[in-house]
Design an enzyme around this catalytic site. Structure first.
Site, PDB file in Angstrom:
ATOM      1  N   MET A   1      91.023  32.211 -34.110  1.00 24.61           N
ATOM      2  CA  MET A   1      91.492  31.533 -32.911  1.00 24.61           C
ATOM      3  C   MET A   1      91.956  30.102 -33.182  1.00 24.61           C
ATOM      4  O   MET A   1      92.676  29.534 -32.382  1.00 24.61           O
ATOM      5  CB  MET A   1      90.373  31.488 -31.857  1.00 24.61           C
ATOM      6  CG  MET A   1      89.763  32.838 -31.544  1.00 24.61           C
ATOM      7  SD  MET A   1      90.941  33.975 -30.796  1.00 24.61           S
ATOM      8  CE  MET A   1      91.248  33.145 -29.251  1.00 24.61           C
TER       9      MET A   1
ATOM     10  N   LYS B   1      87.149  21.635 -31.606  1.00 31.89           N
ATOM     11  CA  LYS B   1      87.645  22.993 -31.777  1.00 31.89           C
ATOM     12  C   LYS B   1      89.059  23.063 -31.223  1.00 31.89           C
ATOM     13  O   LYS B   1      89.285  22.855 -30.024  1.00 31.89           O
ATOM     14  CB  LYS B   1      86.736  23.976 -31.055  1.00 31.89           C
ATOM     15  CG  LYS B   1      87.145  25.420 -31.258  1.00 31.89           C
ATOM     16  CD  LYS B   1      86.100  26.339 -30.673  1.00 31.89           C
ATOM     17  CE  LYS B   1      86.414  27.777 -31.008  1.00 31.89           C
ATOM     18  NZ  LYS B   1      85.353  28.680 -30.548  1.00 31.89           N
TER      19      LYS B   1
ATOM     20  N   ASP C   1      80.738  37.932 -26.910  1.00 29.90           N
ATOM     21  CA  ASP C   1      81.029  37.971 -28.346  1.00 29.90           C
ATOM     22  C   ASP C   1      79.813  37.475 -29.126  1.00 29.90           C
ATOM     23  O   ASP C   1      79.930  36.732 -30.095  1.00 29.90           O
ATOM     24  CB  ASP C   1      82.254  37.111 -28.654  1.00 29.90           C
ATOM     25  CG  ASP C   1      82.805  37.377 -30.058  1.00 29.90           C
ATOM     26  OD1 ASP C   1      82.588  38.487 -30.580  1.00 29.90           O
ATOM     27  OD2 ASP C   1      83.435  36.467 -30.625  1.00 29.90           O
TER      28      ASP C   1
END
Length: 510
Positions: free
Chosen positions: A25, A43, A137
């Site tokens: 990602m 991130k 997840d």
């Protein structure tokens, strides 16, 4: 991977220090706030996803939701933004390794150690689920392990909401990413992803517990992605006790219930799963969870003392073991309670989260974190002082001894303040001196002039070129005198009687 930010680059108020890791990602960087100098993890979504308005909005929405949870075992989220084509989240910087790396290096855990490790994760999931957040997840690489000062492993759940971001991806690459971790996906995620709820996280936690106690995943034999998905859907795997004979039957039942194909057959909540795990934890693990239990220590303590038929018994001596068998179950519970009084932990957990999330935490005069604190202190009778501060908020301070401070500390915002009014300054003005009679010159008369205001004092005698020393100053300079640098405004002088006037000055005779 298109993301490439070098050291020194800036996003918003954050300066890139270096790269921490990469994924499908995006990239996670170490960064530093340019004004606060606080170290954070940044991130950054790869530009392909950052260009998707849906992906950007979901990332910001998920970051906002996780920031509201504020739990010591969920990574803190401090900020979110979009700049120069990059969508990013600003998170708490963690030091350690994830559970996947730990399992590769050390192998399986002892059953009680595995339960101790995952009990805080159940508390974190309970907090998230109560806030309406489903991870979707959960896997070992998303459980980051830090260490308390005592050396105890302390997990933090990371990457909430990433699977929702994956819904926004398109094409072959996105499909491959979804198939990256199917071994931890609940069957309903494969069959009907839109029907997934919080029980999918409990399934994934069961897979993780299976792997922690056996050293392998339930569907390890299925190598190809389609075969693995089929195995997950069918729910056929090797029972954990066949791989780990030391595992108790009770703990195996818990794992099998978590891995039920039907969500209704699993535990209803993460807290219910925690209650089932507590009897299989160590004394220290139960104590740490009691500090996290949203219901308070009561239910956790009762669950810890509930007997179970197959829990391993640690004998303190041969005679004690015989006594336990002979006198039966009720006294066993009493003995466990009494033993806990004498063999209690010599440390206690201090887990604090703050609101706002960027509040600075100081313990005993030393800065120990921002937004959250998770540590242990010796139970030695020493007093400790905790101070929490944040800009535009009133500070919080508490002193505690052998008992932890509140788990959640909310600072009160300061209202707008006005500077205190300065007290009036009293200036003492001296009263004007009364005019004194001018001494008579020789050969002149001493005719007294009528009194007049100092500014316009006049006399019937011929004016002199020198003013009396104690009289009020005249607004007109005597002839021949040097002009002043900044003359005061003049008032119309009264002309002495009997003298011609030119302009505004009396014409003086020679």
């Amino acid at each position: 991977m298109e993301v490439a930010l070098s050291a020194g680059a800036r996003l918003g108020s954050y300066e890139i220090v270096g790269t921490l890791g990469e994924g499908g990602m995006g990239v996670v960087y170490e960064a530093r706030h340019e004004r606060l100098r606080q170290r954070v993890a940044l991130k950054v979504l790869e530009p392909r996803l950052s260009r998707s308005e849906v992906a950007r909005e979901r990332m910001i929405r998920e970051g906002r939701a996780v920031a509201k949870v504020s739990h010591p075992h969920i990574v803190g989220v401090h900020d979110a933004g979009f700049e120069r084509g990059y969508a990013y989240l600003v998170m708490e910087l963690l030091e350690g390794e994830d559970l996947a790396q730990h399992l590769r290096r050390h192998g399986a855990f002892e059953p009680s150690d595995a339960v101790d490790l995952l009990l805080p994760v159940t508390a974190a999931l309970e907090a998230a689920h109560r806030s309406g957040i489903v991870h979707r997840d959960l896997k070992p690489s998303n459980l980051f392990l830090t260490r308390l000062p005592s050396g105890t492993l302390s997990p933090k759940v990371v990457d909430f909401g990433i699977s929702k971001l994956q819904d926004a991806t398109m094409g072959l690459t996105a499909t491959a990413e979804v198939l990256g971790t199917p071994a931890y996906m609940a069957p309903e995620q494969i069959d009907a992803a839109r029907e997934v709820d919080h029980r999918a996280d409990l399934y994934a936690l069961g897979v993780i517990l299976y792997e922690c106690v056996t050293g392998r995943r339930p569907f390890e034999g299925a190598q190809r992605p389609l075969a693995l998905l089929h195995a997950v859907s069918e729910g056929k795997f090797t029972p954990p006790r066949e791989l780990a004979p030391q595992l108790s039957k009770g703990l195996e039942k818990i794992i099998l219930r978590c891995l039920s194909r039907e969500p209704d057959a699993r535990f209803a909540t993460a807290l219910e799963l925690a209650d089932a795990l507590l009897p299989h934890a160590s004394d220290a693990g139960r104590t740490r969870f009691a500090d996290l239990d949203p219901r308070g220590p009561g239910p956790a303590t009762r669950a810890a003392l509930e007997p179970h038929d197959d829990a391993p018994t640690v004998a303190r001596g041969g005679s004690a073991t015989v006594m336990w068998v002979a006198i039966g179950l009720p006294l066993v519970v009493a003995l466990v309670a009494i033993a806990s009084l004498f063999d209690g932990d010599d440390v206690y957990a201090v887990s604090v989260t703050t609101s706002p999330v960027d509040a600075e935490i100081v313990l005993d005069g030393e800065g120990v974190g921002v937004g959250a604190l998770d540590t242990e202190l010796p139970r030695d009778g020493a007093s400790h002082t905790l101070v929490v501060t944040a800009e535009d908020h009133a500070p919080f301070e508490i002193t505690f001894t052998d008992e932890p401070p509140p788990r959640v500390i909310t600072l009160e915002p300061r209202g707008p303040t006005e500077p205190p009014a300065e007290p009036p300054v009293e200036v003492e003005v001296p009263a004007p001196s009364p005019p004194r009679a001018r001494p008579a010159r020789r050969g002149t008369s001493t005719r007294r002039a009528d009194p007049a205001p100092p500014e316009t004092a006049s006399s019937n005698s011929a004016p002199s070129n020198t003013a009396p020393s104690n009289s009020a100053p005249s607004n007109t300079a005597p002839p021949g005198a040097a002009p002043s640098a900044a003359p005061a405004p003049r008032e119309e002088p009264a002309a002495p009687s009997g003298l011609p006037v030119v302009g505004d000055l009396p014409l003086l005779g020679r």
